[in-house]
Structure formats: C-alpha cells, structure tokens
Scaffold this motif. Sequence first.
Motif, PDB file in Angstrom:
ATOM      1  N   LEU A 367      60.941  11.958   8.411  1.00  0.00           N
ATOM      2  CA  LEU A 367      61.423  11.378   6.939  1.00  0.00           C
ATOM      3  C   LEU A 367      60.134  11.105   6.009  1.00  0.00           C
ATOM      4  N   THR A 368      58.995  11.133   6.666  1.00  0.00           N
ATOM      5  CA  THR A 368      57.812  10.771   5.753  1.00  0.00           C
ATOM      6  C   THR A 368      56.832  11.826   5.449  1.00  0.00           C
ATOM      7  N   CYS A 372      57.445  16.224   6.765  1.00  0.00           N
ATOM      8  CA  CYS A 372      58.548  15.736   7.015  1.00  0.00           C
ATOM      9  C   CYS A 372      59.675  16.699   7.323  1.00  0.00           C
ATOM     10  N   LEU A 390      63.741  12.875  -0.664  1.00  0.00           N
ATOM     11  CA  LEU A 390      62.627  11.869  -0.528  1.00  0.00           C
ATOM     12  C   LEU A 390      62.965  10.518  -1.072  1.00  0.00           C
TER      13      LEU A 390
END
Lengths: 425, 179
Positions: A367-368, A372, A390
């Motif tokens: 997710l980063t 991601c 995001l």
Amino acid sequence: MITFGILLGIATLAIGVPIFIVFGLSGGVIVSMGLNLPWSTITQITFEATTKYILLAIPLFIFAGALMIDGGLAQRLVGVFSSFVGHLRGGLAISLVLAMAFFGAISGSILAAIVAIGGVLIPIMEEKGYSKAYAAALTAASAGLASLIPPSNGAIIFCAITGASVAKAFMAGILPGLVNAGLLIILIIFQCRKMEPLPPAKWKERWLSLYHAIPAILSPVIILGGIYAGIFTPTEAAAVSCVWAVVVGVFFYRELTWAKMGKSLKTTVIATSIIFALIATASFLSVAFSYTRFPQNLTNFLLSVGVSPLSFLLMSALVCFILGFFIEVVPIMYLTIPIMLPMAVALQVDLLHLYIATGAFIGLGLLTPPVCVGAYTAAATARLPANLVLKALFPWFFLVGIVYGLICIFWPEMILLIPNMMKVG
Amino acid sequence: MGKIGNAYKKFSSGLENVLFFMACLIMGGSTVLIFVEVITRYFFQSSRAFMEEYPRLFLPYIIFPLLGVLLKHERHISTDLLPQMLQGRAKSIVKILIYLFVLGGSIMLLGAGVEAVKHFRMMGELSITEFVIPMWVIYLAFPLGFAILILYALELLVKECISIASTAKQASKGREEAR
C-alpha cells in the motif's frame, strides 16, 4: 567493490530499472568483483533458489486463483456474503472483506484476490453509493488477508527460506487473518455509520446463493483438509485445487471454456516469471550478503548490546516497513529474512512469530508508494488513477495495518495458538 | 529499413507466441503431472519420481525465457516514479538509460549462464529420474532467457533512439517553418 555494488543497486532502483535486474547487477558486482567467486556461482545459486519443490506451489495457487476467477467462483462467493451481510450499514464493504478472506483461503495470491473480488464488488459498491476510490482502497487494504489466510504464498516463501514447516506457517496465519479482518470491519462500521442500509435479502435468496457457492466453499476444505490429513503436500494441494477449479468451472458453473483456461495459463506464466525472476536474483543478492558475513556480524553486535526479542521484532518490522516503500514483497523477504534468521534463533524468537510479525509490515508495502503493487492493482481493477486510491487508503486503512502489525508483535500467543493446538509437522 | 523492420516485427511477435506457448505447456503439464502423482500415490500406492522432479526442473523454462517479453510489455516490477515524473526528451533519455542497464545486467548474467552450462556439460551431471536429462539442458534456460532479454532490450533501445531522433527532426522542421 561491495559498497559500489550497493550504490549501483540504489541508483538503478531510483531511475526505474526493473528490480530483478537491479538485484542481478548489484549482486553480480558484489559476487564477482567484491568476493571473487566464479561466474557460474550466480547461475547455481539462482537455480537452487528457484527449483525448490515447495516453491512450485506458488504458480499452482496462482493458476488455481486465475481458473476460479474465470470459472465464476469469485462471483458466487461475493453473492453469498453480500446476501447475508449486505443489509448492514457498510454491509457491502464488510462483504468485500469477508469475500477477500475467503478467496485468500482458496488461491493464496494477493493480486488474484484483488482482481477477483474487487472486479465483482467495486462496481456494485459504486452503484449502491460508496465512492469508487473507497471501494478500491478497501480492496487493496483487505488484500493482505489473502496473504495470511492459508494457503498463503508468503508462508510458502518464508518456509522456503527458513526451512520452517509450511503446514504450521499456514496455521499460524489463521487467527491473525481473522484479527485483521475484524479490525477492518470495525473501521468500516465506524466509517459507514451514516450510510443508508440496503434492504435485506429474502431467506430464499440467501439459501440459493449459499447453495450456488457450495463448490467454492468446499475448495478450502479440500485444500487445507488434504494437507492436514496428510493426503498431500502444499504443492500437491495447489495442483489439486487447480483441478478442482477446472471441475467446478466446467461442470458446476459451466463458465470455464478452453479459451478461458488458456487465458488463465497465460496469466499464470506471466505472474510466475515476474515473481520468480525476483526470487532468483534476490536470493542471489542475499547469498552475496551472507558471504560478506554481514548477518553474523549484525547478530553478534545486537547480542553484545543486549537486544531483547521484542525490540528485535520491532526493529525488524521497522526495516521491513521502510523497505516496503521501495521494494516489492517477495524480494524484501529474500533480502531480510536470511539476515534476521540467525538473530531470531539466537534470541529464541519463534519462527512463526517472526513470519507473521514481519509479514504484517512487509504486507504494508503493498500500500505504500512508490512501489505499491496492491494499490496499483486495485486502482487498475477499479479503472481509477492510482493517486485517488492512495488518497483513500490514508490515513485510516494504513493505521489499521500498523495497529494490526503491532498486535502481532506484542501478542505471539495469538499466532502460536492454532499451530500448537494442531501439532502439525 | 522498412522491409527489415517488418521482418523483425514478425519474428519478434512470433518468438513471443512460441515462448508463451512453451511456458503454458510446461505449466499445464506440471499441473497434470503433480495431480496424477497424488492420485496414483493415494489410490494405487505407486509413485514415479519424474512426476515430482520434472515440474521442478522445468520451472526455469517458464521463468527465464519470458523475461524479455515481459520487459517489452513493461510488466516487470520497478520503481517507476522518476520516469512518470518526466516528460518528452528527458523521459526518453531515462528510458534509454534503463534499457542500457538492462542490457549490461543481461550480458553479465548471460555470461554467468554460459559458464554454468559449460561447467555442467563438462561434469556430465544427469537428473536422478527414470527418464534421464543432462543437467546442462536444464541450466540452458538461464543463458537462453538472458539472450532473449538482450534481444528485446536492444529492440526497445533502438525504438527509443528512433523516437528521440524523429522528435528532434520534427522539432527542427517546426522551427524552420516558423522562421
């Protein structure tokens, strides 16, 4: 020359060279010029890393996941969960989390779960008043469930590196997976408290959707039951689940055609080549590091300063979390686990605790940004720009991930409860 | 140039199809072999080593030969923040740099693969299955894959150089017309 190899790796990573080439280049420089090992060592290391029998389970589970998507199994799963909990506030979002967890129990592939469940539920959620970005963000955030609930590709890779029992690692993921799902559901209930609930489905509709989903529901029973009954190994279970997916898709749902099987095969070989190229070169780089005696020296240093198991796990989690911004999940495991392993053994940290605790933070890497894959796949599935997804992910879904990771670090009993109860080998 | 270009395009897409077909065949075959092994072992108490060994040994023929095709379709995982931030000529230059690094890395890994194949041919090592395969054949997937990757990296490099050159030509033409 070793420093040059590392700097070359960082520079090539920054300009966007494919990560497997980054590892190959910097590992090659370290091995051949820094450590003066013969060239053929590179090939031998990569072959040993990629031809482990247990790793064969990864492409097979990906294949099973692809067949299940094309065979209509994912739609039935979504149908059964939304008919039972869809009428609650945030019910469709809760259905998404539950379906992701369940699909994870069939396929083991995070990206397959995002495409399968997100592809079906995101448009429905949008139609029922959820923002598309929220639905996509939730899909990405709950994708971590597929990496915890067995069978999990993460567990297979961890065990291939450490030699831990795959059956036990699968077991260790069950309770943390449920805790993670629980945290997400609590967040959903809070976030959707002002939404109008949908009318409940009739009981006849619920039973009908359950009836249609029986072959899908039976899949984890066959896969996990077979492993724990000692009938087959995890790799064989993956092959059996492929055949089961074909049987269900062709004979029960009648949606799986030859063309779709061919498409599933192509999806599988693409994913296999991408993942295994990373495994090949990352394991080569990790062996290069071990030749430098870096893991041993680090272990000796940390033991000499009196690091406790808890602070070791917190440090490991932090390292994995930071690496997750820049590197994909598989190479992080290959780069960090061999370094952490001697320390974990010296500090008597249970390997399953190490797997789940670091895995939670490695999973956050999905997710980063900038690397991601989870968020990008969810954005592509929702046909949204990645930045919108995001934005919707931060801060709440991200916070849930961190809270869940800390729970895993501070509560090893939760992780070890089921493996200890089952006494699997 | 046009004829050569078209012939190469045909060759490139033909090679892509062959590589995908080979990889899918191995993947499908491996699934069937492992499944049959489970059935024969569980129901007939008989097991053949090759059913377990072949899928494992032929996995490199799925991994390495497809590397080039996946590069061409931009499917490999990378930190693409910098290329995304840039535009026009700067983006093309970064892409050229990327392909040069891919070329450099591939040449190095091709060399390593050739060394390993030579080593295993000299040793004469064989697989320990009913149907014996020389180990160098298995190791051949590695140099073969990186040779194909070099081919596709060169293709992309040439394409990017041509695109830069034609953009520069158009820009200078535009300037001349404006004058």
